[in-house]
Design a protein around this motif. Structure first.
Motif: not given
Length: 361
Positions: A334-361
């Motif tokens: 659903s989206e690619t994010i940075g390492l510092g965005d994991v906490e926000e990705a948890f909130a996004t996941m809880r809201r059901g807004d994504v199938l998967r957020s993926v951290v890209l290095f």
């Protein structure tokens, strides 16, 4: 020489994660250091942070990962530096009774790296599912590395490390969906959505997606569902029966992990049909069914752990199908994010807004 990298750590139950300096030791016998390229944000990582797995804090989170092998320890032969690999949390032993009977996907003695990664003060970290891949590099057992075609995008490949493989495997391996079967999937988040895709890949004629969220049902249609049912407003069992000639589905996959949805799955299957539980229940949950119904309806009641997959067998095939355009694994990103965005990705996941957020290095 040990290396220091950045990693996402859950120090205490329920507290926000933090980025810490992680010490990664040189690989010992049977171990490998992998430079992580991408890692999906899975519900299991949130369960670790919330203390829902165990209390072995601090945790180094992340496990749905792909990357490049950087170093290997003594005795490692199956992978070498430079190999592109997907990480898995079930390195089979080859010696237990399941492995010796030719059923390594049921291995009873899967293992992880023997050494521990640490914080700079020497505090040992517990890697999520024995991987710990929300980090620039991680130490794993070499058997947790599965070499695949490097032409695939890392953010796509890593998803086979957990949720997507669990769903695909529930349909393809555990349920053994056949051409022309009718299949219902209850709960169509990441795992259930992958079960929908797996059922269509197996040429099921009817695939019914059931959920309480219309957004997830719309996604399930894109993944291959032929029909959708919102069980918040519709009797799911009756709807599945109506869509299968009044009989019930040949296979019902329960991807929620709750007693009430399992009961729906049990009664929504045809006589002699199959129920597969791939949703993960919590320890206090109990199921009550009339034993006469269990006997009288026949069929099979199965549990699917990691999609009953054998990574060395399944990962390369599924990646090749994706590269051939026959299995759209990218649909789950659903989206690619940075390492510092994991906490926000948890909130996004809880809201059901994504199938998967993926951290890209």
């Amino acid at each position: 020489m040990a290396q220091q990298v950045r990693g996402v750590v859950a120090r205490r139950k329920g507290e926000p994660v933090s980025i810490e300096t992680v010490v990664v030791p040189d690989p010992g016998p049977g171990e490998a250091v992998v430079r992580v390229q991408a890692c999906g944000v899975c519900h299991t990582d949130l369960h670790y942070r919330e203390g829902g797995i165990n209390d072995d804090f601090p945790f180094l989170l992340g496990h749905e990962a792909a990357g490049i092998v950087e170093e290997v320890g003594e005795g490692v032969e199956d992978v070498a530096p430079g190999d592109f690999v997907i990480l898995n949390w079930r390195a089979v032993c080859g010696r237990c009774r399941a492995c010796l009977r030719g059923r390594p996907w049921y291995c009873f003695d899967t293992h992880n790296a023997r050494q521990k990664m640490t914080l700079t003060d020497g505090t040992e970290l517990t890697p999520a599912l024995g991987i710990g891949a929300f980090a620039e590099k991680t130490l794993v057992a070499a058997g947790q590395c599965t070499k695949v075609n490097p032409a695939v995008a890392p953010q796509v490949a890593g998803l086979l490390g957990c949720g997507v493989m669990a769903g695909l495997g529930a349909a393809l391996n555990t349920a053994d969906v056949r051409r022309g079967d009718s299949v219902a999937v209850i709960g169509v988040g990441g795992v259930g959505g992958a079960a929908v895709m797996g059922a269509r890949l197996a040429a099921a004629a009817t695939v019914v997606a059931v959920d309480v969220d219309d957004r997830k049902l719309a996604q399930a249609e894109k993944l291959g569902a032929t029909h959708t049912v919102n069980s918040r407003t519709t009797d799911a069992v009756r709807a599945i029966r109506d869509l299968t000639g009044g009989f019930g589905a040949d296979v019902v996959i329960e991807a929620v992990g709750r007693p009430e949805t399992y009961e729906q799955a049990f009664y929504a299957r045809d006589l002699a049909g199959t129920v597969v539980l791939v949703g993960v229940p919590t320890p206090e949950m109990e199921l009550k069914l009339p034993l006469l119904d269990v006997f009288g309806r026949g069929g099979a009641l199965k549990s699917s752990w990691y999609g009953d997959c054998l990574p060395s067998r399944d990962f390369p095939v599924l990646i090749d199908l994706h590269l051939q355009g026959r299995l759209d694994l990218g649909a789950f990103v659903s989206e690619t994010i940075g390492l510092g965005d994991v906490e926000e990705a948890f909130a996004t996941m809880r809201r059901g807004d994504v199938l998967r957020s993926v951290v890209l290095f």
